[in-house]
Design a protein around this motif. Structure first.
Motif, PDB file in Angstrom:
ATOM      1  N   ASN A   1      -2.534   9.797   6.443  1.00  0.00           N
ATOM      2  CA  ASN A   1      -2.014   8.483   6.022  1.00  0.00           C
ATOM      3  C   ASN A   1      -3.120   7.500   5.638  1.00  0.00           C
ATOM      4  O   ASN A   1      -2.884   6.299   5.544  1.00  0.00           O
ATOM      5  CB  ASN A   1      -1.066   7.895   7.089  1.00  0.00           C
TER       6      ASN A   1
ATOM      7  N   GLY B   1      12.649   8.452   9.050  1.00  0.00           N
ATOM      8  CA  GLY B   1      12.381   7.105   8.551  1.00  0.00           C
ATOM      9  C   GLY B   1      12.578   7.087   7.049  1.00  0.00           C
ATOM     10  O   GLY B   1      12.135   7.995   6.351  1.00  0.00           O
ATOM     11  N   ALA B   2      13.297   6.066   6.578  1.00  0.00           N
ATOM     12  CA  ALA B   2      13.532   5.968   5.139  1.00  0.00           C
ATOM     13  C   ALA B   2      12.996   4.622   4.639  1.00  0.00           C
ATOM     14  O   ALA B   2      13.627   3.923   3.862  1.00  0.00           O
ATOM     15  CB  ALA B   2      15.022   6.117   4.850  1.00  0.00           C
ATOM     16  N   GLY B   3      11.819   4.281   5.118  1.00  0.00           N
ATOM     17  CA  GLY B   3      11.195   3.006   4.756  1.00  0.00           C
ATOM     18  C   GLY B   3      10.376   3.117   3.489  1.00  0.00           C
ATOM     19  O   GLY B   3      10.601   3.998   2.638  1.00  0.00           O
TER      20      GLY B   3
ATOM     21  N   PRO C   1       0.797  -1.232   0.000  1.00  0.00           N
ATOM     22  CA  PRO C   1       0.000   0.000   0.000  1.00  0.00           C
ATOM     23  C   PRO C   1       0.834   1.289   0.000  1.00  0.00           C
ATOM     24  O   PRO C   1       0.298   2.374  -0.182  1.00  0.00           O
ATOM     25  CB  PRO C   1      -0.785  -0.095   1.313  1.00  0.00           C
TER      26      PRO C   1
ATOM     27  N   ILE D   1      18.683   2.524  10.038  1.00  0.00           N
ATOM     28  CA  ILE D   1      19.359   1.527   9.194  1.00  0.00           C
ATOM     29  C   ILE D   1      19.953   2.244   7.974  1.00  0.00           C
ATOM     30  O   ILE D   1      19.212   2.808   7.147  1.00  0.00           O
ATOM     31  CB  ILE D   1      18.362   0.424   8.738  1.00  0.00           C
TER      32      ILE D   1
ATOM     33  N   GLY E   1       3.529  10.192   7.523  1.00  0.00           N
ATOM     34  CA  GLY E   1       2.756   8.961   7.375  1.00  0.00           C
ATOM     35  C   GLY E   1       2.595   8.114   8.622  1.00  0.00           C
ATOM     36  O   GLY E   1       1.728   7.240   8.663  1.00  0.00           O
TER      37      GLY E   1
ATOM     38  N   VAL F   1       7.115   3.971   2.810  1.00  0.00           N
ATOM     39  CA  VAL F   1       6.308   5.175   2.561  1.00  0.00           C
ATOM     40  C   VAL F   1       7.236   6.353   2.249  1.00  0.00           C
ATOM     41  O   VAL F   1       7.040   7.092   1.276  1.00  0.00           O
ATOM     42  CB  VAL F   1       5.400   5.504   3.765  1.00  0.00           C
ATOM     43  N   ALA F   2       8.298   6.493   3.059  1.00  0.00           N
ATOM     44  CA  ALA F   2       9.228   7.611   2.883  1.00  0.00           C
ATOM     45  C   ALA F   2       9.863   7.585   1.502  1.00  0.00           C
ATOM     46  O   ALA F   2      10.063   8.625   0.877  1.00  0.00           O
ATOM     47  CB  ALA F   2      10.305   7.547   3.956  1.00  0.00           C
TER      48      ALA F   2
END
Ligand code: NAD
Length: 370
Positions: free
Chosen positions: A288, A180-182, A146, A205, A259, A184-185
């Motif tokens: 979000n 956060g660099a996951g 998503p 990370i 988000g 969504v980011a």
């Protein structure tokens, strides 16, 4: 009696306890409100210390889903499920298929999806026993990841905040700090970078940061330093509770739009403090809601272009929330709750008693109904 009291506090419609000795399943499904449609919400697997803690959590989370769906203009109610157990060691096919049987028993009043501690694979086991599940892989007719839709919703919601704050929704040249660099980011950064924003990113990370830097240019900061960045916009897109007594005094941001779920450590206190500080906060569950919009689209035969189009509507919804907040001089998260409650009241008039998904003939998402 105590359970009825807890249900009565926020008007929960139904709570279902599920137990099966063969699979070891212990789960609770809470249907908070089906005024707008079937109750949709994920299944959380967590090692709760007590069953009371699990009940509290499922009641709180299912109510949150009612508001999220209502404000997003979806014709869905609020529900949630919790499975008591350790998601690292106790997951297996039998457990999720048994859970699927219980979900099926609700005949569509509750539709599940993944959440913390559960994933696409688990939902595919659930799918073997019931059609009332979303969030399965694209290969099996589901909606897959998503994040692109969630990120797009956050992006347009952020633009709506910019319009309110600065009179223009352009983010060109704006300094934006992203925590956060996951998943969504990553998609969010791509939208922002294409528009010419100056990005500051962080993650615990390093590989996640590196992956984002493959497609966009950004300054990298240490995780603890993200709160001190001299940026105009802060986008929390990692974890909850990060707007708190320790971080708030450090903020130089003018807008917070990200988000992550449950960004305010204490909803009332920190929401109010942001307002007093003149920081415009886009309520997390509004901005979000692309994730929910995405899975809800599975129920009508998934198409990402339609999900994206619906997520675009988050721009107008955020604008509405900000207008209510300004006109009534109330924090934005209170304004979004009001907007949700107003829609429940208004639409509730025509769908007072919901009798089951199989008889549900309305469309599942119509942003124009707002
Ligand atoms: P993700 O797991 O892909 O990314 C989260 C990232 O945050 C990870 O890379 C993690 O290393 C990083 N992180 C954790 N703690 C951190 C810290 N202290 N400082 C900096 N970085 C940290 O998750 P996601 O799917 O991108 O979701 C991000 C957030 O948005 C979550 O709170 C999630 O609940 C929420 N959300 C996601 C969706 C969706 O569609 N994926 C929908 C609605 C809400």
């Amino acid at each position: 009696m105590q359970i009825f009291e807890m249900m009565g506090k926020n008007d929960h419609e139904q709570v279902v306890y599920c137990s099966n000795s063969e699979s070891g399943l212990r789960a609770i499904i809470a249907v908070h409100d089906t005024t707008l449609g079937p109750a949709l919400g994920g299944t959380r697997m967590w090692n709760y210390a007590t069953s009371e803690e699990a009940l509290n959590d499922v009641l709180r989370l299912s109510r949150g889903m009612t508001y999220k769906a209502a404000v997003a203009g979806l014709n869905l109610g609020g529900g949630k499920a919790v499975i008591l157990g350790d998601s690292r060691t106790q997951k297996n096919e039998l457990l999720f298929r048994t859970f699927g049987k219980f979900v099926d028993g609700l005949a569509g009043r509750y539709i599940t999806a993944e959440d913390v501690g559960t994933d696409v694979r688990d939902m595919e086991y659930v799918r073997m026993e019931t059609k009332y599940v979303t969030g399965i892989s694209k290969a099996l007719g589901g909606s897959g990841d998503p994040s692109p839709v969630t990120a797009y919703g956050v992006y347009v919601g952020m633009k709506a905040c910019a319009k309110e704050k600065w009179g223009s929704d352009s983010l060109r040249g704006r300094k934006i700090a992203i925590q956060g660099a996951g998943q969504v980011a990553r998609y969010l950064c791509e939208h922002l970078y294409s528009e010419g924003a100056e990005l500051y990113i962080t993650d615990i990370i390093d590989e996640k940061v590196k992956r984002i830097l493959e497609t966009v240019k950004a300054y990298v900061v240490k995780p603890e330093e993200i709160y001190d960045v001299d940026a105009e916009i802060f986008s929390p897109t990692a974890l909850g509770g990060i707007i708190n007594d320790d971080t708030l005094p450090r903020f130089k941001f003018e807008i917070i739009a990200g988000g992550a779920n449950n960004q305010l450590k204490d909803e009332n206190m920190h929401g109010k403090k942001l307002m007093e500080k003149g920081i415009l906060y886009a309520p997390d569950y509004v901005i979000n809601s692309g994730g929910l919009i995405n899975v809800s689209n599975e129920l009508e035969g998934y198409r990402q272009d339609r999900a994206m189009k619906q997520a675009e509507g988050i721009y107008e919804i955020v604008k509405k929330v900000l207008t209510i907040s300004k006109e009534q001089n109330i924090p934005t998260h209170v304004a979004s709750n009001k907007l949700a409650e107003e829609r429940l009241r208004r639409i509730g008039g025509i769908r007072k008693i919901y009798s089951g998904y199989s008889t549900f003939s309305g469309r599942l998402g119509e942003l124009s109904t707002m």
